[in-house]
Scaffold this active site. Structure first.
Site: not given
Length: 257
Positions: A101, A171
């Site tokens: 992430h 993302e």
């Protein structure tokens, strides 16, 4: 979408222990009643904070919802104070684990090498890695896809001959936490390019691509077959939003028949 929609939810560090349990209980009730879960139209997984994982596994047992973790270490055992292994996550009942992430990269300095090593650790322990990729600033969809494919390629290459069935969470970093997601046509073009690349990787069979980055109700229907699902954050804190997204899955499935 010709296969079940993948809907993932990361709780990050927003909720306390009891709040997490209450939220999971409500999501379990939704899963029990919703035709998208009962009919196998959606695969739902939740990534809580480490201490809440056993409680969440207990709550979701037999309810059609899988549990995972937000991180893991690249070794399976040893003198690694404060870390958690994929071996232990599997033993606890996890099915998924998030790696790479943007927050882990930015705050903790996780490099491509570390992300690849963590992904391999997940795979060898029977966990499905949720590999997060996304360009740091807005660029053309073509440039964004090249950037993301480079990151996924590092992971697939590290897996070698090991089967690497991944959930690739696209993302774009500039959209994480923003008021709105990236433009629909932008997401579609990037995700279709990544998906096409994945289809050509013999050891990545079964990999899926989902969109995160301020994802919420209404987006899945707009994205259509460009994605296999969504990866949700704060907007899923409202159980009603989860119901709305599962409704979209059911409507899309009916329309595809």
């Amino acid at each position: 979408m010709h296969r079940p929609a993948t809907i993932g939810i990361s709780l990050k560090m927003y909720m306390g222990y009891e709040q997490t349990a209450l939220w999971c209980t409500r999501i379990a009730e939704i899963a029990d009643a919703h035709p998208a879960i009962a009919g196998g139209l959606a695969q739902l997984f939740v990534l809580p904070s480490f201490p809440a994982i056993p409680r969440c596994v207990e709550i979701f047992a037999g309810r059609g919802v899988d549990v995972g973790a937000q991180n893991l270490f690249w070794e399976d055992a040893g003198a690694f104070t404060g870390e958690v292994s994929g071996r232990m996550l599997l033993e606890m009942g996890c099915s998924y684990v998030e790696v790479g992430h943007a927050e882990r990269r930015r705050i903790f300095g996780e490099s491509d090498r570390i992300v690849a090593a963590k992904t391999v650790a997940a795979l060898r322990n029977g966990l499905t890695p949720v590999v997060c990729v996304g360009e740091p600033v807005r660029m053309t969809p073509e440039e964004a896809a090249v950037s993301c494919i480079r990151d996924v390629d590092a992971v697939v290459a590290a897996a070698g001959l090991m089967p690497a069935s991944l959930v690739v969470a696209y993302e774009p970093q500039w959209a994480i936490g923003a008021a709105d997601p990236a433009p629909v046509d932008y997401i579609q073009q990037v995700c279709r390019t990544i998906s096409g690349w994945l289809a050509g990787q013999p050891n990545a069979t079964g990999s899926r691509i989902v969109y995160g980055g301020s994802a919420g109700p209404g987006l899945l229907s707009q994205l259509g077959d460009a994605v296999d699902g969504l990866f949700l954050g704060r907007r899923a804190h409202d159980p009603g939003a989860v119901v709305s997204i599962l409704d979209e899955v059911a409507v899309s499935a009916r329309a595809a028949k």
